[in-house]
Design a protein around this motif. Structure first.
Motif, PDB file in Angstrom:
ATOM      1  N   ALA A 200       0.848  -1.189   0.000  1.00  0.00           N
ATOM      2  CA  ALA A 200       0.000   0.000   0.000  1.00  0.00           C
ATOM      3  C   ALA A 200       0.878   1.231   0.000  1.00  0.00           C
ATOM      4  O   ALA A 200       1.940   1.259   0.633  1.00  0.00           O
ATOM      5  CB  ALA A 200      -0.933   0.017   1.208  1.00  0.00           C
ATOM      6  N   THR A 201       0.432   2.238  -0.725  1.00  0.00           N
ATOM      7  CA  THR A 201       1.120   3.514  -0.747  1.00  0.00           C
ATOM      8  C   THR A 201       0.324   4.540   0.054  1.00  0.00           C
ATOM      9  O   THR A 201      -0.886   4.424   0.223  1.00  0.00           O
ATOM     10  CB  THR A 201       1.277   4.035  -2.182  1.00  0.00           C
ATOM     11  OG1 THR A 201      -0.021   4.136  -2.798  1.00  0.00           O
ATOM     12  CG2 THR A 201       2.145   3.088  -3.014  1.00  0.00           C
ATOM     13  N   GLY A 202       1.044   5.548   0.542  1.00  0.00           N
ATOM     14  CA  GLY A 202       0.366   6.654   1.198  1.00  0.00           C
ATOM     15  C   GLY A 202       0.340   6.560   2.709  1.00  0.00           C
ATOM     16  O   GLY A 202       1.174   5.893   3.321  1.00  0.00           O
TER      17      GLY A 202
ATOM     18  N   LYS B  40      -1.359  17.908  -1.254  1.00  0.00           N
ATOM     19  CA  LYS B  40      -2.780  18.230  -1.275  1.00  0.00           C
ATOM     20  C   LYS B  40      -3.548  17.200  -0.454  1.00  0.00           C
ATOM     21  O   LYS B  40      -3.167  16.032  -0.407  1.00  0.00           O
ATOM     22  CB  LYS B  40      -3.300  18.240  -2.716  1.00  0.00           C
ATOM     23  CG  LYS B  40      -2.717  19.329  -3.594  1.00  0.00           C
ATOM     24  CD  LYS B  40      -3.295  19.286  -5.000  1.00  0.00           C
ATOM     25  CE  LYS B  40      -2.784  18.102  -5.789  1.00  0.00           C
ATOM     26  NZ  LYS B  40      -3.187  18.169  -7.225  1.00  0.00           N
ATOM     27  N   HIS B  41      -4.650  17.645   0.153  1.00  0.00           N
ATOM     28  CA  HIS B  41      -5.458  16.750   0.985  1.00  0.00           C
ATOM     29  C   HIS B  41      -5.896  15.513   0.214  1.00  0.00           C
ATOM     30  O   HIS B  41      -5.846  14.399   0.736  1.00  0.00           O
ATOM     31  CB  HIS B  41      -6.692  17.486   1.510  1.00  0.00           C
ATOM     32  CG  HIS B  41      -7.736  16.573   2.078  1.00  0.00           C
ATOM     33  ND1 HIS B  41      -7.600  15.946   3.308  1.00  0.00           N
ATOM     34  CD2 HIS B  41      -8.931  16.144   1.566  1.00  0.00           C
ATOM     35  CE1 HIS B  41      -8.661  15.188   3.535  1.00  0.00           C
ATOM     36  NE2 HIS B  41      -9.481  15.287   2.497  1.00  0.00           N
ATOM     37  N   GLU B  42      -6.330  15.693  -1.032  1.00  0.00           N
ATOM     38  CA  GLU B  42      -6.842  14.561  -1.803  1.00  0.00           C
ATOM     39  C   GLU B  42      -5.772  13.536  -2.154  1.00  0.00           C
ATOM     40  O   GLU B  42      -6.090  12.436  -2.620  1.00  0.00           O
ATOM     41  CB  GLU B  42      -7.533  15.055  -3.078  1.00  0.00           C
ATOM     42  CG  GLU B  42      -6.666  15.888  -3.993  1.00  0.00           C
ATOM     43  CD  GLU B  42      -6.840  17.390  -3.758  1.00  0.00           C
ATOM     44  OE1 GLU B  42      -6.737  18.139  -4.749  1.00  0.00           O
ATOM     45  OE2 GLU B  42      -7.084  17.793  -2.605  1.00  0.00           O
ATOM     46  N   ASN B  43      -4.506  13.874  -1.917  1.00  0.00           N
ATOM     47  CA  ASN B  43      -3.421  12.910  -2.157  1.00  0.00           C
ATOM     48  C   ASN B  43      -3.151  12.014  -0.960  1.00  0.00           C
ATOM     49  O   ASN B  43      -2.439  11.012  -1.079  1.00  0.00           O
ATOM     50  CB  ASN B  43      -2.126  13.646  -2.509  1.00  0.00           C
ATOM     51  CG  ASN B  43      -2.165  14.310  -3.864  1.00  0.00           C
ATOM     52  OD1 ASN B  43      -3.075  14.066  -4.655  1.00  0.00           O
ATOM     53  ND2 ASN B  43      -1.190  15.160  -4.149  1.00  0.00           N
ATOM     54  N   SER B  44      -3.706  12.358   0.200  1.00  0.00           N
ATOM     55  CA  SER B  44      -3.343  11.667   1.447  1.00  0.00           C
ATOM     56  C   SER B  44      -4.156  10.389   1.642  1.00  0.00           C
ATOM     57  O   SER B  44      -4.714  10.132   2.707  1.00  0.00           O
ATOM     58  CB  SER B  44      -3.513  12.595   2.642  1.00  0.00           C
ATOM     59  OG  SER B  44      -4.851  13.031   2.771  1.00  0.00           O
ATOM     60  N   THR B  45      -4.189   9.571   0.602  1.00  0.00           N
ATOM     61  CA  THR B  45      -4.920   8.314   0.643  1.00  0.00           C
ATOM     62  C   THR B  45      -4.012   7.186   1.126  1.00  0.00           C
ATOM     63  O   THR B  45      -2.796   7.336   1.238  1.00  0.00           O
ATOM     64  CB  THR B  45      -5.460   7.955  -0.750  1.00  0.00           C
ATOM     65  OG1 THR B  45      -4.362   7.924  -1.675  1.00  0.00           O
ATOM     66  CG2 THR B  45      -6.487   8.968  -1.218  1.00  0.00           C
ATOM     67  N   HIS B  46      -4.618   6.051   1.415  1.00  0.00           N
ATOM     68  CA  HIS B  46      -3.904   4.798   1.678  1.00  0.00           C
ATOM     69  C   HIS B  46      -4.437   3.818   0.648  1.00  0.00           C
ATOM     70  O   HIS B  46      -5.582   3.360   0.743  1.00  0.00           O
ATOM     71  CB  HIS B  46      -4.181   4.302   3.098  1.00  0.00           C
ATOM     72  CG  HIS B  46      -3.602   2.941   3.398  1.00  0.00           C
ATOM     73  ND1 HIS B  46      -2.332   2.769   3.879  1.00  0.00           N
ATOM     74  CD2 HIS B  46      -4.125   1.694   3.266  1.00  0.00           C
ATOM     75  CE1 HIS B  46      -2.102   1.477   4.044  1.00  0.00           C
ATOM     76  NE2 HIS B  46      -3.174   0.808   3.676  1.00  0.00           N
TER      77      HIS B  46
END
Length: 404
Positions: free
Chosen positions: A332-334, A350-356
């Motif tokens: 998993a990335t993030g 950016k907030h929308e990049n902070s996924t898992h």
């Protein structure tokens, strides 16, 4: 693989390991599931969270039930909301049972907006009106909310479960099992892998090439997602459960990637980060878009998890179950703060990049390449963990350990 030990239960027999779709499960029973997972105390308050693009008009008076689509939300209403009010709460001594809806996040494990709506269409606040007033929160949603709810449960003191992507196969298999058995099996595999120095994964491509990814683990204690959330401490279970996982401290090498549009690429990893994707087959624009994202926000390529499935389950078409299947592994990335890691949302551009985001390696998911072998190095000894998407003899023997 040689025949399974007689000490193993039927679901670990070789013919079931080879064809997990033939495993027999009892009927789904919400009382059994919640009673096992949470052991709720008398008077425990429970609620359901779900998500919509535009929650207010859809959750009001359960209007979404009359609209096309929304399969996860409708299954949440049928299998959980109706069952809670149809006798499950009474049987478990629980109360509440309300259903609320928040705005879809459009990303795995992104933080939730605070606005939430009840079935009368009233706008409320998660922080003010939901988290402090419920003991158990069941989040049945489109996208996973495990990371944000794990953070919130520590702040507000509730317990919960995330069940994104819920479907009929999951209900009849991954949620119909005995989670005491799931927990025990996960612990056996955890003990067989904990404090590993590193893991090596060989990926065999269709053209015969073998790519190897190396992941440093620095002798950390392996963790488990085992489904039991029945203590007094705040906690969130990810259901279906059945996984042993690590937070990599380092990673190098290469591994293949199958993108959502079917494009195949080879990812280069250096110092725990994906730094480049190269096209094998498919759409060059997909590779270009990934490389642009990596260049714009390198944190999106940081490896935050290495996981191994521990259950014998049929393919459901939803990664929440399919990554828990014995013989599969995933990266998993993030963000990985919910796993005890050091990657937090504020580190992303950016907030929308902070996924898992999980990258699952399984026969149905990645038929274009094979996980030829997974090796664990620990204390000067090397053990094979997976061979050709099948659990190794070492893992089967670990599962047999401690059984009568």
């Amino acid at each position: 693989m040689s025949p399974a030990s007689p000490a193993l239960p039927d679901y670990l027999a070789e013919e079931i390991l080879l064809h997990p779709e033939n495993r027999q499960f009892p009927p789904f029973d919400l009382v059994s599931l919640l009673g096992t997972v949470f052991e709720p105390t008398q008077g425990c308050r429970v609620c359901i969270l779900t998500d919509f693009e535009d929650p207010a008009p859809l959750i009001k008076n359960f209007t979404f039930l009359t609209k096309e689509g929304f399969p996860v939300q409708k299954k949440a209403h049928e299998a959980f909301y109706q069952a809670l009010h149809g006798g499950a709460m009474e049987a478990l001594g629980m109360n509440g049972g309300e259903m609320f809806a928040y705005r879809t996040t459009h990303g795995s494990n992104l933080d939730l907006q605070d606005e939430v709506w009840d079935t009368q269409g009233q706008r409320l606040s998660l922080d003010a009106d939901i988290y402090p007033h419920y003991d158990i929160i069941l989040c049945i949603s489109t996208w996973s909310a495990t990371a944000p709810l794990t953070a919130k449960c520590k702040e507000f003191g509730f317990r919960g479960a995330t069940l994104h992507g819920l479907n009929d196969i999951i209900l009849s298999s991954g949620l119909a099992v005995d989670y005491h058995e799931v927990s025990a099996d996960a612990e056996r595999i955890r003990l067989a892998m904990t404090r590993a120095d590193d893991i090596e994964i060989d990926f065999e491509l269709e053209d015969g090439r073998v790519l190897t990814a190396w992941l440093g683990l620095a002798q950390q204690e392996a963790q488990k997602s085992h489904g039991l959330c029945n203590g007094t401490a705040p906690d969130v279970a990810n259901l279906p459960a059945g996984e042993v996982y690590f937070v990599p401290t380092d990673a190098n090498g290469h591994f293949p990637m199958k993108y959502e549009d079917g494009t195949l690429g080879v990812l280069t990893v250096k110092d725990r980060c994906i730094i480049q994707s190269e096209l094998i087959a498919g759409n060059p624009a997909t590779i270009e878009a990934h490389n642009a994202r990596l260049a714009d926000d390198p944190m999106t390529g940081t490896l935050g998890e290495l996981g191994f499935g521990t259950q014998v389950l049929p393919v459901s078409g939803a990664d929440i179950q399919d990554e828990k299947v014995l013989g599969t592994c995933h990266l998993a990335t993030g963000r990985d703060d919910h796993l005890g890691g050091d990657i937090v949302p504020d580190m992303f551009k950016k907030h929308e990049n902070s996924t898992h985001d999980d990258i699952l390696f399984a026969p149905h998911k990645t038929p274009n390449f094979n996980v030829k072998e997974v090796r664990m190095n620990r204390g000067g000894t090397q053990e094979v963990i997976i061979e050709n998407f099948r659990p190794s003899r070492y893992i089967i023997d670990a599962l047999a350990g401690g059984r009568d």
